[in-house]
Design an enzyme around this catalytic site. Structure first.
Site, short mmCIF file in Angstrom:
data_model
loop_
_atom_site.label_atom_id
_atom_site.label_comp_id
_atom_site.label_asym_id
_atom_site.label_seq_id
_atom_site.Cartn_x
_atom_site.Cartn_y
_atom_site.Cartn_z
N LYS A 284 1.06 -1.36 0.16
CA LYS A 284 -0.42 -0.02 0.17
C LYS A 284 0.96 1.48 0.06
O LYS A 284 1.68 1.38 0.99
CB LYS A 284 -1.14 0.29 1.09
N ASP A 289 -3.08 9.94 3.37
CA ASP A 289 -4.41 9.74 3.51
C ASP A 289 -4.91 10.94 4.32
O ASP A 289 -5.17 10.53 5.12
CB ASP A 289 -4.29 8.09 3.93
N LYS A 296 -10.54 12.17 7.59
CA LYS A 296 -10.39 12.21 9.41
C LYS A 296 -10.32 13.60 10.13
O LYS A 296 -10.09 14.59 9.57
CB LYS A 296 -8.85 11.88 8.59
N ASP A 307 1.42 6.16 5.40
CA ASP A 307 0.73 5.06 4.59
C ASP A 307 0.82 5.02 3.55
O ASP A 307 -0.17 3.99 2.79
CB ASP A 307 -0.94 6.18 4.38
N ASP A 366 -12.32 6.32 3.24
CA ASP A 366 -11.04 7.02 4.63
C ASP A 366 -10.68 4.53 4.06
O ASP A 366 -9.84 4.80 4.12
CB ASP A 366 -11.78 7.09 5.96
N GLU A 368 -9.88 3.30 1.94
CA GLU A 368 -8.94 3.22 0.63
C GLU A 368 -8.14 1.54 0.06
O GLU A 368 -6.93 2.16 -0.40
CB GLU A 368 -8.25 4.38 0.46
N ARG A 370 -7.81 -0.70 1.33
CA ARG A 370 -7.70 -2.42 0.65
C ARG A 370 -8.20 -1.76 -0.71
O ARG A 370 -8.05 -2.79 -1.95
CB ARG A 370 -8.68 -2.29 1.42
#
Ligand code: BES
Ligand code: MN
Ligand code: ZN
Length: 518
Positions: A284, A289, A296, A307, A366, A368, A370
């Site tokens: 990833k 993020d 968030k 991230d 959020d 994201e 996956r």
């Protein structure tokens, strides 16, 4: 940092500082410190300190002695390794890191670290730990010491204008001569793995304004070019290519950002490697993020520059693999993107079609990681990967479950999990298995599409993994949720606060475990 081996007896070695691990052989309350130098001259140099009770062997305790009697070194540094029966390569790595971090601020530029003699690793570790010790030889001790030293040498203060170069220049491992000729390769492996872990850490450390997807791809390219290892190649697919490949899940995350995404594709294809296995390392790479439209809270949002730690771990692992040259094919895919809110960002309620053809209802923008991994994993299978590992700072729920000590590990295949457990032990990284039972599948059912991208509050780390499982099908697969351990919240005696470089060592050991021995 220059690393070398020395077979000079520790007492005879001329050095700025001779470092020795001290373990406590006492039972219960009473301690009985023992210097692991294999030489009485070193112990007698420290005899007054030992008699005074100032050296206990307590884990990571540091005691420094100047002008040690009878030794050629200018200083003797004793570092606690804890209880003797628990002292394994896991502790030894951190002892070496502690030596470096203790000496660095003093401006000391070279040190010699004595490899514990008659090394066997620990006899027993906590029965609850995945790190239950294996019996190990002196080569493992040398590799671990060097890995730990490199980890300790890294500091993240890159943008401080008054930054002083405190890095260590020379690191010597002192070993007994009779320990055989496997030590030089072990030293080199330790250096390669330690430097690669630090490469990962330097990528993760960069702020989001600098470490954009384009920049991450550039760093990957540059790394591959600099290594000049034949059979390691780097290709970067841009936003257009991502759309053309019908990576609807990956693109849905990227579409909200003005920064273009990048799919970084590294292939390691050594001559003489068997056709199979082909190992796929998928990371990833969310360079920032914000949460997207499901934004968030601002408190702590700055941390979301890390991230991309899963992706950076794969790049570091590929670097080490290319230099260690195991005869096994490896492909790495890093899905790099920002996750931003904007007028063209995806919205809760949107439905996206992943590359595999599965439809996904987005209920939280959020979730994201996956999404980008769904397409990364599917693409890896399409490229012929027979085994998959992904690493991702995937869920806050994993941090809630395991805190900041263990990463979460998920597996859909027992043999794969066994292999990975062995790699964890060799690497000295802590990860704890979480379940993937079919019953969790219903938590990601959608009314309108095949699945939703968030399973809600409960079992969040598991439902995220269940989501990924939809895209690996029957391919043996390991998923690492490193959200809680990719960033050290505090300084430790052996490692600086900041990016940890978790998962690099385990993945490298996992890949090395596939090497055909002939
Ligand atoms: N990158 C975060 C997860 C994360 C949290 C990493 C804390 C590091 C530290 C991920 O993209 C995320 O936002 N996950 C959500 C999922 C939820 C919306 C289903 C989470 O964990 O809250
Ligand atoms: Mn997120
Ligand atoms: Zn994320």
């Amino acid at each position: 940092m220059k690393t070398s081996l020395s077979f000079t007896p520790p007492a005879e070695l001329e050095s700025e500082c001779l470092c020795v691990a001290v373990v406590d052989e006492g039972e219960g309350e009473k301690n009985s410190p023992k210097l692991l130098a294999g030489e009485d001259k070193v112990t007698s140099a420290a005899s007054d300190l030992i008699a005074s009770g100032e050296v206990t062997g307590k884990i990571f305790e540091t005691v420094m002695l100047h002008a040690p009697r009878g030794l050629k070194a200018k200083r003797l540094l004793m570092i606690g390794g804890g209880k003797s029966k628990n002292f394994s390569a896991y502790e030894l790595r951190k002892v070496a890191g502690t030596a470096i971090r203790f000496l660095k601020p003093k401006g000391i530029k070279s040190l010699a670290f004595v490899a514990p003699p008659n090394w066997r690793g620990a006899a027993d570790q906590s029965a609850h730990s995945t790190l239950v010790a294996e019996r190990e030889g002196p080569a493992d001790a040398v590799r671990s010491i060097v890995e730990g030293a490199f980890v300790g040498d890294f500091d993240p203060d890159t943008y401080k204008s008054d930054r002083k170069d405190l890095s260590m220049h020379e690191f010597t491992v002192v070993a007994p001569r009779q320990s055989g000729n496997s030590l030089e390769p072990a030293l080199q492996a330790g250096r390669i793995i330690g430097e690669s872990q630090n490469f990962t850490r330097s990528l993760v450390n960069e702020p989001g304004n600098r470490m954009t997807p384009t920049n991450l791809a550039g760093q990957a390219r540059e790394m591959v070019e600099q290594l000049r290892v034949p059979h390691l190649t780097c290709e970067v697919l841009d936003g257009e290519a991502i759309r053309e490949l019908k990576m609807g899940a990956f693109w849905s995350v990227a579409q909200g950002s003005d920064e273009p995404p990048a799919l970084i594709l590294l292939r390691y294809n050594p001559p003489g490697a068997p056709e199979k296995p082909v190992l796929g390392l998928v990371g990833k790479g969310i360079t920032f993020d914000s949460g997207g439209i499901s934004i968030k809270p601002s408190d702590g949002m700055e941390k979301m520059k890390y991230d991309m730690a899963g992706g950076a771990a794969m790049l570091g692992a590929m670097r080490a693999i290319a230099l260690l040259q195991p005869k096994v094919k490896v492909i790495s895919i890093v899905c790099a993107s920002e996750n931003m809110p904007s007028g063209h960002a995806q919205k809760p309620g949107d439905v996206q079609i992943a590359m595999s053809g599965k439809s996904i209802e987005i209920i939280n923008t959020d979730a994201e990681g996956r999404l980008v991994l769904a397409d990364g994993l599917h693409y890896a299978r399409q490229l012929g990967c027979t085994h998959l590992i992904d690493a991702a700072t995937l869920t806050g729920a994993c941090v809630v479950a395991l805190g900041m000590i263990n990463a979460g590990v998920f597996a859909n295949d027992e043999e794969m999990f066994e292999r990975f457990s062995r790699a964890l032990k060799r690497a000295g990284e802590k990860m704890w298995r979480l379940p993937l039972d079919d019953e969790y599948r219903e938590m990601i059912r959608s009314g309108i599409a095949d699945i939703v991208n968030s399973g809600g509050r409960y079992g969040g780390a598991v439902t995220a993994a269940m989501f990924l499982k939809e895209f690996v099908d029957k391919t043996p697969w390991i998923h690492l949720d490193i959200a809680g351990v990719a960033w050290m919240e505090e300084n430790k005696s052996w490692i600086a606060k900041g990016p940890s470089g978790i998962a690099v060592r385990s993945i490298v050991e996992f890949v090395r475990g596939f090497e055909t021995l002939n």
